[in-house]
Design a protein around this motif. Structure first.
Motif, mmCIF file in Angstrom:
data_model
loop_
_atom_site.group_PDB
_atom_site.id
_atom_site.type_symbol
_atom_site.label_atom_id
_atom_site.label_comp_id
_atom_site.label_asym_id
_atom_site.label_seq_id
_atom_site.Cartn_x
_atom_site.Cartn_y
_atom_site.Cartn_z
ATOM 1 N N SER A 263 44.500 17.778 29.201
ATOM 2 C CA SER A 263 44.433 18.333 27.845
ATOM 3 C C SER A 263 44.449 19.862 27.846
ATOM 4 N N TYR A 264 44.291 20.471 29.016
ATOM 5 C CA TYR A 264 44.277 21.935 29.124
ATOM 6 C C TYR A 264 45.587 22.488 29.691
ATOM 7 N N TRP A 265 46.555 21.639 29.958
ATOM 8 C CA TRP A 265 47.795 22.131 30.564
ATOM 9 C C TRP A 265 48.504 23.096 29.601
ATOM 10 N N PRO A 266 48.920 24.273 30.076
ATOM 11 C CA PRO A 266 49.615 25.236 29.206
ATOM 12 C C PRO A 266 51.129 25.046 29.241
ATOM 13 N N THR A 267 51.770 25.597 28.260
ATOM 14 C CA THR A 267 53.238 25.631 28.205
ATOM 15 C C THR A 267 53.687 27.083 28.186
ATOM 16 N N TRP A 268 54.562 27.433 29.122
ATOM 17 C CA TRP A 268 55.041 28.807 29.231
ATOM 18 C C TRP A 268 56.419 28.946 28.620
ATOM 19 N N ASP A 269 56.730 30.148 28.193
ATOM 20 C CA ASP A 269 58.065 30.450 27.686
ATOM 21 C C ASP A 269 59.091 30.138 28.768
ATOM 22 N N GLY A 270 60.232 29.568 28.367
ATOM 23 C CA GLY A 270 61.229 29.131 29.343
ATOM 24 C C GLY A 270 61.898 30.277 30.088
ATOM 25 N N TYR A 271 62.768 29.911 31.040
ATOM 26 C CA TYR A 271 63.469 30.904 31.845
ATOM 27 C C TYR A 271 64.588 31.562 31.039
ATOM 28 N N HIS A 272 64.754 32.845 31.298
ATOM 29 C CA HIS A 272 65.818 33.617 30.659
ATOM 30 C C HIS A 272 66.633 34.342 31.729
ATOM 31 N N LEU A 273 67.929 34.374 31.525
ATOM 32 C CA LEU A 273 68.810 35.230 32.321
ATOM 33 C C LEU A 273 68.840 36.589 31.626
ATOM 34 N N TYR A 274 68.546 37.650 32.373
ATOM 35 C CA TYR A 274 68.533 38.973 31.740
ATOM 36 C C TYR A 274 69.401 39.943 32.526
ATOM 37 N N TYR A 275 69.920 40.936 31.812
ATOM 38 C CA TYR A 275 70.832 41.895 32.432
ATOM 39 C C TYR A 275 70.830 43.178 31.597
ATOM 40 N N PRO A 276 71.216 44.308 32.194
ATOM 41 C CA PRO A 276 71.207 45.578 31.459
ATOM 42 C C PRO A 276 72.367 45.657 30.474
ATOM 43 N N ASN A 277 72.206 46.488 29.497
ATOM 44 C CA ASN A 277 73.218 46.620 28.460
ATOM 45 C C ASN A 277 74.213 47.732 28.742
ATOM 46 N N ARG A 278 73.989 48.494 29.828
ATOM 47 C CA ARG A 278 74.752 49.722 30.011
ATOM 48 C C ARG A 278 76.158 49.491 30.551
ATOM 49 N N ARG A 279 76.419 48.287 31.083
ATOM 50 C CA ARG A 279 77.736 48.052 31.665
ATOM 51 C C ARG A 279 78.398 46.845 31.018
ATOM 52 N N GLN A 280 79.696 46.927 30.914
ATOM 53 C CA GLN A 280 80.456 45.838 30.319
ATOM 54 C C GLN A 280 80.448 44.630 31.253
ATOM 55 N N MET A 281 80.293 43.455 30.659
ATOM 56 C CA MET A 281 80.279 42.230 31.460
ATOM 57 C C MET A 281 81.693 41.879 31.929
ATOM 58 N N SER A 282 81.802 41.395 33.144
ATOM 59 C CA SER A 282 83.079 40.898 33.632
ATOM 60 C C SER A 282 83.335 39.524 33.014
ATOM 61 N N PRO A 283 84.588 39.088 32.950
ATOM 62 C CA PRO A 283 84.873 37.747 32.434
ATOM 63 C C PRO A 283 84.120 36.652 33.205
ATOM 64 N N ALA A 284 83.996 36.798 34.523
ATOM 65 C CA ALA A 284 83.293 35.789 35.310
ATOM 66 C C ALA A 284 81.821 35.713 34.911
ATOM 67 N N PHE A 285 81.198 36.875 34.726
ATOM 68 C CA PHE A 285 79.787 36.893 34.344
ATOM 69 C C PHE A 285 79.599 36.321 32.946
ATOM 70 N N ARG A 286 80.517 36.632 32.048
ATOM 71 C CA ARG A 286 80.440 36.108 30.690
ATOM 72 C C ARG A 286 80.525 34.578 30.697
ATOM 73 N N LEU A 287 81.402 34.045 31.525
ATOM 74 C CA LEU A 287 81.527 32.589 31.630
ATOM 75 C C LEU A 287 80.266 31.967 32.216
ATOM 76 N N LEU A 288 79.657 32.643 33.196
ATOM 77 C CA LEU A 288 78.435 32.113 33.797
ATOM 78 C C LEU A 288 77.296 32.090 32.781
ATOM 79 N N ILE A 289 77.191 33.129 31.979
ATOM 80 C CA ILE A 289 76.148 33.152 30.943
ATOM 81 C C ILE A 289 76.317 31.959 30.009
ATOM 82 N N ASP A 290 77.541 31.720 29.573
ATOM 83 C CA ASP A 290 77.775 30.595 28.661
ATOM 84 C C ASP A 290 77.481 29.264 29.339
ATOM 85 N N HIS A 291 77.768 29.188 30.641
ATOM 86 C CA HIS A 291 77.529 27.949 31.397
ATOM 87 C C HIS A 291 76.027 27.666 31.540
#
Length: 295
Positions: A263-291
């Motif tokens: 009854s005391y088990w906690p629930t944590w926020d799920g996993y997130h993929l994170y990345y900086p905003n300063r560089r344009q994403m490559s097509p491969a990286f964009r596809l991986l994010i969507d996947h």
């Protein structure tokens, strides 16, 4: 001119990483060759660009000024080259991701298997590290951590549902030690601790009751920084284990492990993929994010 261009780029990579080791890994050359390349540049320019010590590397004042001028220009060139992937029939390139052990094993590896099958010209490197690292300085394209751990200046994409944590023990352990009925009872039990990688401290067990967080500092005979080792020690009746529910679930189903203080088990926020905003994403990286995106 070509030699100077290569040396200048090598300098910017070292200056940004503040490490010959990490810079050499990114450039695909030996540390000794990289060190000589930067030394040759300093001799040609007649000015010291880096201050070296046994443990670190820092730009001098002249080096910092050069980095501020050259860094954005090299970024622009890399982005221009990345854009060329848009005209390719198949995306390609290498994507480097830093992730914690649980996310890497239970989430990334299964999903990336099918991604690599769909895109054979793309390679993915996953570095397992539970610590909170600077993914930009370490040369990663992205990181994977729990949502609450992601820095506010990063773009974050949820890639998993919320993570339920649990406390479990073997029937043999509980036959010799009366099961705890409150979180405070854990202080009288043998518990399997987790060594935190970033600061080296021991993880304080987190629980929830009526929306309020309860934290208990437990003690026990074993401490690990590895989830599989914590699970193995729990199954060996060393003590009570604290872990993601999905890891313990098969053993609970087969009654090798029993729930403790459910009854005391906690629930944590799920996993997130994170990345900086300063560089344009490559097509491969964009596809991986969507996947990887959680739907």
């Amino acid at each position: 001119m070509r030699r100077t261009f290569n040396e200048l780029y090598a300098f910017t990579v070292v200056a940004r990483h503040r490490s010959f080791t990490r810079a050499a890994a990114q450039l695909g050359m030996s540390q000794s060759a990289l060190s000589q390349t930067v030394k040759n540049l300093e001799e040609d320019l007649g000015v010291r660009l880096l201050t070296r010590s046994t443990r670190s590397v820092f730009p001098t004042e002249a080096g910092e000024r050069l980095l501020l001028r050259l860094g954005p220009q090299f970024d622009d060139m890399e982005e221009a080259l990345d854009e060329l992937n848009n005209v390719r029939t198949s995306p390609r390139g290498t994507i480097r991701i830093s992730a914690g052990e649980h996310a890497a094993i239970t989430l990334l590896q299964p999903k990336i298997t099918s991604f690599l099958s769909d895109y054979p010209d793309v390679s993915v490197e996953i570095a397992v590290d539970a610590g909170m690292i600077d993914i930009v300085a370490e040369g990663f394209d992205a990181g994977v951590r729990l949502g609450e751990q992601v820095a506010k200046d990063m773009i974050a994409v949820r890639i998993s549902p919320d993570i339920r944590m649990c406390m479990v023990a073997t029937p043999d352990y509980l036959s010799q030690h009366p099961a705890p009925t409150t979180p405070e009872d854990l202080t009288n039990h043998r518990c399997i601790n987790t060594r935190m990688p970033t600061h080296g401290g021991v993880f304080v067990w987190e629980m929830m009751q009526n929306g309020e967080e309860i934290r208990v500092r437990v003690e026990g005979p074993a401490t690990f920084n590895s989830l599989p080792l914590r699970l193995a020690a729990t199954l060996d009746s060393v003590g009570i284990g604290y872990m993601p529910f999905d890891v313990a679930a098969p053993h609970i189903t087969e009654e090798r492990l029993l729930p403790v203080l459910e009854s005391y088990w906690p629930t944590w926020d799920g996993y997130h993929l994170y990345y900086p905003n300063r560089r344009q994403m490559s097509p491969a990286f964009r596809l991986l994010i969507d996947h990887l995106r959680h739907r």
